[in-house]
Design an enzyme around this catalytic site. Structure first.
Site, PDB file in Angstrom:
ATOM      1  N   ASN A  10       1.578   1.272   1.760  1.00  0.00           N
ATOM      2  CA  ASN A  10       1.387   0.232   0.923  1.00  0.00           C
ATOM      3  C   ASN A  10      -0.206   0.087   0.865  1.00  0.00           C
ATOM      4  O   ASN A  10      -0.681  -0.655   1.823  1.00  0.00           O
ATOM      5  CB  ASN A  10       1.983  -1.153   0.972  1.00  0.00           C
ATOM      6  CG  ASN A  10       1.345  -2.189   0.091  1.00  0.00           C
ATOM      7  OD1 ASN A  10       0.902  -1.985  -0.889  1.00  0.00           O
ATOM      8  ND2 ASN A  10       1.613  -3.348   0.651  1.00  0.00           N
ATOM      9  N   TRP A  11      -0.919   0.572   0.099  1.00  0.00           N
ATOM     10  CA  TRP A  11      -2.355   0.378  -0.230  1.00  0.00           C
ATOM     11  C   TRP A  11      -2.859  -0.927  -0.721  1.00  0.00           C
ATOM     12  O   TRP A  11      -4.098  -0.936  -0.763  1.00  0.00           O
ATOM     13  CB  TRP A  11      -2.784   1.563  -0.974  1.00  0.00           C
ATOM     14  CG  TRP A  11      -3.161   3.064  -0.243  1.00  0.00           C
ATOM     15  CD1 TRP A  11      -2.724   3.266   1.178  1.00  0.00           C
ATOM     16  CD2 TRP A  11      -3.819   4.075  -0.633  1.00  0.00           C
ATOM     17  NE1 TRP A  11      -2.989   4.461   1.427  1.00  0.00           N
ATOM     18  CE2 TRP A  11      -3.630   5.195   0.579  1.00  0.00           C
ATOM     19  CE3 TRP A  11      -4.446   4.444  -1.803  1.00  0.00           C
ATOM     20  CZ2 TRP A  11      -4.135   6.397   0.355  1.00  0.00           C
ATOM     21  CZ3 TRP A  11      -4.954   6.026  -1.772  1.00  0.00           C
ATOM     22  CH2 TRP A  11      -4.636   6.715  -0.779  1.00  0.00           C
ATOM     23  N   LYS A  12      -2.106  -1.600  -1.040  1.00  0.00           N
ATOM     24  CA  LYS A  12      -2.521  -3.016  -1.619  1.00  0.00           C
ATOM     25  C   LYS A  12      -3.606  -2.671  -2.627  1.00  0.00           C
ATOM     26  O   LYS A  12      -3.705  -1.585  -3.380  1.00  0.00           O
ATOM     27  CB  LYS A  12      -2.885  -3.978  -0.456  1.00  0.00           C
ATOM     28  CG  LYS A  12      -1.978  -4.039   0.536  1.00  0.00           C
ATOM     29  CD  LYS A  12      -2.185  -5.171   1.734  1.00  0.00           C
ATOM     30  CE  LYS A  12      -1.484  -4.846   2.833  1.00  0.00           C
ATOM     31  NZ  LYS A  12      -0.988  -6.320   3.186  1.00  0.00           N
ATOM     32  N   HIS A  98       7.252  -8.372  -2.207  1.00  0.00           N
ATOM     33  CA  HIS A  98       6.300  -8.575  -1.387  1.00  0.00           C
ATOM     34  C   HIS A  98       5.797  -9.855  -1.112  1.00  0.00           C
ATOM     35  O   HIS A  98       5.531 -10.448  -2.218  1.00  0.00           O
ATOM     36  CB  HIS A  98       5.020  -7.458  -1.613  1.00  0.00           C
ATOM     37  CG  HIS A  98       4.189  -7.275  -0.190  1.00  0.00           C
ATOM     38  ND1 HIS A  98       3.332  -8.344  -0.013  1.00  0.00           N
ATOM     39  CD2 HIS A  98       4.272  -6.183   0.299  1.00  0.00           C
ATOM     40  CE1 HIS A  98       2.587  -7.645   0.962  1.00  0.00           C
ATOM     41  NE2 HIS A  98       3.228  -6.383   1.485  1.00  0.00           N
ATOM     42  N   GLU A 100       3.023 -10.983  -0.652  1.00  0.00           N
ATOM     43  CA  GLU A 100       1.656 -11.462  -1.326  1.00  0.00           C
ATOM     44  C   GLU A 100       1.941 -11.778  -2.819  1.00  0.00           C
ATOM     45  O   GLU A 100       1.198 -12.472  -3.490  1.00  0.00           O
ATOM     46  CB  GLU A 100       0.546 -10.206  -1.145  1.00  0.00           C
ATOM     47  CG  GLU A 100      -0.088 -10.317   0.279  1.00  0.00           C
ATOM     48  CD  GLU A 100      -0.298  -9.202   0.781  1.00  0.00           C
ATOM     49  OE1 GLU A 100      -0.493  -8.102   0.000  1.00  0.00           O
ATOM     50  OE2 GLU A 100      -0.583  -8.867   1.996  1.00  0.00           O
ATOM     51  N   GLU A 167       9.645  -7.926   6.530  1.00  0.00           N
ATOM     52  CA  GLU A 167       8.179  -8.329   6.686  1.00  0.00           C
ATOM     53  C   GLU A 167       8.081  -9.622   7.128  1.00  0.00           C
ATOM     54  O   GLU A 167       7.858 -10.545   5.995  1.00  0.00           O
ATOM     55  CB  GLU A 167       7.389  -7.795   5.534  1.00  0.00           C
ATOM     56  CG  GLU A 167       7.762  -6.328   5.114  1.00  0.00           C
ATOM     57  CD  GLU A 167       6.401  -5.909   4.682  1.00  0.00           C
ATOM     58  OE1 GLU A 167       5.716  -5.155   5.026  1.00  0.00           O
ATOM     59  OE2 GLU A 167       5.913  -6.412   3.222  1.00  0.00           O
ATOM     60  N   GLY A 173      -0.641  -8.189   7.999  1.00  0.00           N
ATOM     61  CA  GLY A 173      -2.271  -8.320   8.151  1.00  0.00           C
ATOM     62  C   GLY A 173      -2.786  -8.991   9.292  1.00  0.00           C
ATOM     63  O   GLY A 173      -4.131  -9.366   9.482  1.00  0.00           O
ATOM     64  N   SER A 210       1.854  -5.472  10.337  1.00  0.00           N
ATOM     65  CA  SER A 210       0.657  -4.891  11.334  1.00  0.00           C
ATOM     66  C   SER A 210       1.384  -3.726  12.267  1.00  0.00           C
ATOM     67  O   SER A 210       0.946  -3.554  13.402  1.00  0.00           O
ATOM     68  CB  SER A 210       0.446  -6.078  12.327  1.00  0.00           C
ATOM     69  OG  SER A 210      -0.187  -7.098  11.647  1.00  0.00           O
ATOM     70  N   GLY A 231       0.752  -1.170   5.751  1.00  0.00           N
ATOM     71  CA  GLY A 231      -0.479  -1.817   4.894  1.00  0.00           C
ATOM     72  C   GLY A 231      -1.677  -1.080   5.398  1.00  0.00           C
ATOM     73  O   GLY A 231      -2.041  -0.046   5.520  1.00  0.00           O
ATOM     74  N   GLY A 232      -2.507  -1.998   5.896  1.00  0.00           N
ATOM     75  CA  GLY A 232      -3.806  -1.591   6.720  1.00  0.00           C
ATOM     76  C   GLY A 232      -3.976  -0.159   7.249  1.00  0.00           C
ATOM     77  O   GLY A 232      -4.754   0.744   6.931  1.00  0.00           O
TER      78      GLY A 232
HETATM   79  C1  PEP Z   1       2.263  -4.553   3.901  1.00  0.00           C
HETATM   80  O1  PEP Z   1       1.236  -4.925   3.049  1.00  0.00           O
HETATM   81  O2  PEP Z   1       3.476  -4.602   3.610  1.00  0.00           O
HETATM   82  C2  PEP Z   1       1.760  -4.826   5.404  1.00  0.00           C
HETATM   83  C3  PEP Z   1       2.991  -4.424   6.139  1.00  0.00           C
HETATM   84  O3  PEP Z   1       0.599  -4.609   5.645  1.00  0.00           O
HETATM   85  P1  PEP Z   1       0.112  -4.495   7.199  1.00  0.00           P
HETATM   86  O4  PEP Z   1       0.596  -3.267   7.704  1.00  0.00           O
HETATM   87  O5  PEP Z   1      -1.512  -4.454   6.996  1.00  0.00           O
HETATM   88  O6  PEP Z   1       0.415  -5.901   8.053  1.00  0.00           O
END
Ligand code: PEP
Length: 249
Positions: A10-12, A98, A100, A167, A173, A210, A231-232
């Site tokens: 997930n590149w957000k 999600h 966010e 999640e 994050g 994370s 994500g990150g």
């Molecule tokens: C996400 O955006 O779904 C996510 C899990 O982000 P991160 O890995 O950065 O916590």
């Protein structure tokens, strides 16, 4: 550890045309027979979907969107993209629910409409559920998760096109991941909830929050987890490849 694990990037709201080169490295890596069963999905910003579809055309990497509008029909929804547009460009997946986007107003009802719309277009869905830190502290985790599942899937027949992404919001994050034992217990509870609510025998459950190249050796011990939403760490191809390698080894 089975080989057919999901690794969903997930590149957000990150990435531009230069990021395409990093995907090329992952395509090359994914051609190794050892990873033939691994399912890699990139969910870039909408602006890169077409570009990544072209680049990944002759590979097994799939492309998805990070969200969608709930309306099945075209309409006056400035700045929005619905599942019809996502499908028509050739993407195969869509992330729905999600945290966010829940934070921006996606209620369980809206999420339910989005899931229905995605199923109608035969898109595969990454359905995110998770509790906030406050809910966790108030011992509301299971109430919240069960309500997200029940309301998100309301009037939807059981099917295999939905991947459930657990999640915990407090983990996204933040660099904080649940303790292995707690996570294992929580994922088992989620599995039981889905079986009870939806009568689906073997739901696919992945974990997100994370995940990185340092904690993956611990996370991969949980056999109930069938992959990761990343994500990150997915924005750096070396870290993303490292996570896959460590999981499958
Ligand atoms: C996400 O955006 O779904 C996510 C899990 O982000 P991160 O890995 O950065 O916590």
């Amino acid at each position: 550890m089975t080989n057919n694990m999901f690794f969903i990037a997930n590149w957000k709201m990150f990435g531009d045309f230069r990021s395409v080169n990093s995907v090329k490295k992952v395509i090359k890596f994914s051609k190794n027979k050892k990873y033939s069963k691994v399912q890699i999905v990139y969910c870039p910003p909408y602006t890169l979907i077409d570009k990544l579809l072209r680049v990944t055309k002759n590979s097994k990497i799939k492309i998805g969107a990070q969200n969608c509008h709930f309306s099945q029909n075209p309409g006056p929804f400035t700045g929005s993209i619905n599942t019809d547009l996502i499908k028509s460009i050739g993407a195969k997946y869509v992330i729905i629910g999600h945290s966010e986007n829940r934070l921006l107003g996606d209620s369980n009802h809206i999420i339910n409409l989005k899931i229905k719309s995605a199923l109608k277009k035969k898109l595969k869905i990454i359905f995110c559920i998770g509790e906030t830190l406050k809910e966790k502290r108030n011992n509301k985790t299971n109430t919240i998760l069960s309500s997200q599942i029940r309301r998100g899937l309301k009037n939807i027949n059981k099917n295999n096109d939905i991947i459930f992404a657990y999640e915990p919001v407090w983990s996204i994050g933040t660099g904080i991941v649940p303790k292995t034992k707690n996570l294992e217990k929580q994922v088992l509870t989620i599995k039981k909830m889905i079986i009870k609510i939806w009568k689906l025998k073997n739901p696919k459950i992945i974990y997100g929050g994370s995940v990185n190249q340092k904690n993956i050796n611990e996370l991969k011990k949980i056999s109930l987890i069938k992959g990761f939403l990343i994500g990150g760490a997915s924005q750096n191809y070396k870290n993303f490849i490292d996570i896959i390698k460590k999981t499958i080894n």
